[in-house]
Design a protein around this motif. Structure first.
Motif, PDB file in Angstrom:
ATOM      1  N   GLN A  59      64.245  16.134  55.128  1.00 36.54           N
ATOM      2  CA  GLN A  59      65.883  15.484  55.529  1.00 36.54           C
ATOM      3  C   GLN A  59      65.421  14.277  56.143  1.00 36.54           C
ATOM      4  O   GLN A  59      64.678  13.838  56.755  1.00 36.54           O
ATOM      5  CB  GLN A  59      66.291  16.615  56.488  1.00 36.54           C
ATOM      6  CG  GLN A  59      66.592  18.103  55.958  1.00 36.54           C
ATOM      7  CD  GLN A  59      67.537  18.228  54.877  1.00 36.54           C
ATOM      8  OE1 GLN A  59      68.636  17.557  55.157  1.00 36.54           O
ATOM      9  NE2 GLN A  59      67.371  18.973  53.796  1.00 36.54           N
ATOM     10  N   TYR A  60      66.640  13.434  56.225  1.00 37.37           N
ATOM     11  CA  TYR A  60      66.504  12.074  57.003  1.00 37.37           C
ATOM     12  C   TYR A  60      67.937  11.893  57.274  1.00 37.37           C
ATOM     13  O   TYR A  60      68.794  12.239  56.652  1.00 37.37           O
ATOM     14  CB  TYR A  60      66.476  10.963  55.717  1.00 37.37           C
ATOM     15  CG  TYR A  60      66.562   9.492  56.601  1.00 37.37           C
ATOM     16  CD1 TYR A  60      65.658   8.941  57.488  1.00 37.37           C
ATOM     17  CD2 TYR A  60      67.705   8.857  56.548  1.00 37.37           C
ATOM     18  CE1 TYR A  60      65.671   8.018  58.156  1.00 37.37           C
ATOM     19  CE2 TYR A  60      67.725   7.600  56.911  1.00 37.37           C
ATOM     20  CZ  TYR A  60      66.884   7.324  57.799  1.00 37.37           C
ATOM     21  OH  TYR A  60      67.045   5.899  58.369  1.00 37.37           O
ATOM     22  N   ALA A  61      68.068  11.739  58.884  1.00 42.49           N
ATOM     23  CA  ALA A  61      69.420  11.524  59.294  1.00 42.49           C
ATOM     24  C   ALA A  61      69.402  10.164  60.150  1.00 42.49           C
ATOM     25  O   ALA A  61      68.287   9.684  60.791  1.00 42.49           O
ATOM     26  CB  ALA A  61      69.573  12.571  60.413  1.00 42.49           C
ATOM     27  N   ARG A  68      77.761  10.446  61.673  1.00 45.09           N
ATOM     28  CA  ARG A  68      76.285  10.724  61.406  1.00 45.09           C
ATOM     29  C   ARG A  68      76.192  11.254  60.093  1.00 45.09           C
ATOM     30  O   ARG A  68      76.919  11.940  59.394  1.00 45.09           O
ATOM     31  CB  ARG A  68      76.154  11.932  62.484  1.00 45.09           C
ATOM     32  CG  ARG A  68      74.645  12.566  62.177  1.00 45.09           C
ATOM     33  CD  ARG A  68      74.229  13.536  63.309  1.00 45.09           C
ATOM     34  NE  ARG A  68      72.966  14.332  63.011  1.00 45.09           N
ATOM     35  CZ  ARG A  68      71.798  13.934  63.206  1.00 45.09           C
ATOM     36  NH1 ARG A  68      71.611  12.536  63.499  1.00 45.09           N
ATOM     37  NH2 ARG A  68      70.809  14.484  62.840  1.00 45.09           N
ATOM     38  N   SER A  69      75.146  11.024  59.377  1.00 49.19           N
ATOM     39  CA  SER A  69      74.743  11.235  58.087  1.00 49.19           C
ATOM     40  C   SER A  69      73.473  11.972  57.976  1.00 49.19           C
ATOM     41  O   SER A  69      72.600  11.606  58.510  1.00 49.19           O
ATOM     42  CB  SER A  69      74.638   9.824  57.093  1.00 49.19           C
ATOM     43  OG  SER A  69      74.743  10.287  55.777  1.00 49.19           O
ATOM     44  N   SER A  82      71.589  14.303  47.981  1.00 49.31           N
ATOM     45  CA  SER A  82      72.779  14.465  48.516  1.00 49.31           C
ATOM     46  C   SER A  82      72.831  14.093  49.988  1.00 49.31           C
ATOM     47  O   SER A  82      71.754  13.851  50.630  1.00 49.31           O
ATOM     48  CB  SER A  82      73.258  15.969  48.251  1.00 49.31           C
ATOM     49  OG  SER A  82      72.584  16.831  49.063  1.00 49.31           O
ATOM     50  N   ASN A  83      73.936  14.197  50.552  1.00 45.95           N
ATOM     51  CA  ASN A  83      74.145  14.005  52.086  1.00 45.95           C
ATOM     52  C   ASN A  83      75.397  14.636  52.465  1.00 45.95           C
ATOM     53  O   ASN A  83      76.323  14.693  51.781  1.00 45.95           O
ATOM     54  CB  ASN A  83      74.060  12.537  52.643  1.00 45.95           C
ATOM     55  CG  ASN A  83      75.081  11.714  52.377  1.00 45.95           C
ATOM     56  OD1 ASN A  83      75.393  11.164  51.299  1.00 45.95           O
ATOM     57  ND2 ASN A  83      75.924  11.370  53.173  1.00 45.95           N
ATOM     58  N   THR A  84      75.282  14.744  53.981  1.00 40.05           N
ATOM     59  CA  THR A  84      76.608  15.313  54.319  1.00 40.05           C
ATOM     60  C   THR A  84      76.866  14.279  55.575  1.00 40.05           C
ATOM     61  O   THR A  84      75.944  13.539  55.949  1.00 40.05           O
ATOM     62  CB  THR A  84      76.310  16.542  55.436  1.00 40.05           C
ATOM     63  OG1 THR A  84      75.062  16.612  56.212  1.00 40.05           O
ATOM     64  CG2 THR A  84      76.258  18.050  54.241  1.00 40.05           C
ATOM     65  N   THR A  85      77.996  14.095  55.827  1.00 37.45           N
ATOM     66  CA  THR A  85      78.533  13.049  56.784  1.00 37.45           C
ATOM     67  C   THR A  85      79.652  13.572  57.456  1.00 37.45           C
ATOM     68  O   THR A  85      80.468  14.469  57.221  1.00 37.45           O
ATOM     69  CB  THR A  85      79.029  11.898  56.428  1.00 37.45           C
ATOM     70  OG1 THR A  85      79.435  10.765  57.354  1.00 37.45           O
ATOM     71  CG2 THR A  85      79.951  11.940  55.063  1.00 37.45           C
ATOM     72  N   THR A  86      79.692  13.233  58.750  1.00 41.52           N
ATOM     73  CA  THR A  86      80.916  13.579  59.874  1.00 41.52           C
ATOM     74  C   THR A  86      81.965  12.813  59.455  1.00 41.52           C
ATOM     75  O   THR A  86      83.208  13.496  59.851  1.00 41.52           O
ATOM     76  CB  THR A  86      80.406  13.293  61.341  1.00 41.52           C
ATOM     77  OG1 THR A  86      80.179  11.924  61.591  1.00 41.52           O
ATOM     78  CG2 THR A  86      79.398  13.998  61.915  1.00 41.52           C
TER      79      THR A  86
END
Length: 147
Positions: A59-61, A68-69, A82-86
């Motif tokens: 993971q990388y944030a 925030r990603s 993939s990524n998630t983001t606020t």
């Protein structure tokens, strides 16, 4: 329908079990250009639980402009999957270039065209925004017309 993909070294594979592949868009922001090493990045928005990943991931944030990603990468070759983001709660952003079927896919919209490379010409009639569109406008552009 099952869609499959993998990282560059094939240590990480994934599948999506969806009726159809979600609409694809191109992001021309500076971050996507830097991350991809190219003029833009191709993404698809998925429900957060739609992606089943197998293999070693890391993971990388980071936080940028109040958002925030969190990114999921192959732990071996560091390909972003993939990524998630606020900015898009409940959704996951798939890196479309990792799909096995990526050569046949085209973006339905372009965002952050204010940062687009000047030599790149976008197709006529495809929705574009200088930055990020409103969620409503983006959803409308990415929703295929009813049959």
């Amino acid at each position: 329908m099952i869609f499959t993909g993998q990282c560059r070294c094939t240590a990480v594979t994934y599948q999506l079990d969806m009726d159809a592949l979600p609409a694809i868009y191109a992001c021309h922001c500076n971050s996507c250009q830097t991350w991809s090493g190219s003029a833009f990045a191709l993404h698809a928005l998925l429900p957060a639980d739609a992606l089943q990943v197998a293999g070693p991931v890391t993971q990388y944030a980071y936080a940028l402009d109040g958002q925030r990603s969190e990114h999921q990468l192959c732990a071996v070759c560091h390909t972003r999957i993939s990524n998630t983001t606020t900015a898009a709660p409940g959704l996951q952003v798939l890196r479309v270039g990792t799909l096995d079927s990526s050569p046949s896919l085209q973006p339905l919209a372009h965002i952050w065209v204010s940062r687009k490379q000047p030599w790149l010409t976008l197709p006529e009639g495809v929705p574009t925004w200088p930055q990020s569109p409103t969620p409503e406008a983006f959803a409308q552009a990415l929703t295929p017309p009813a049959p």
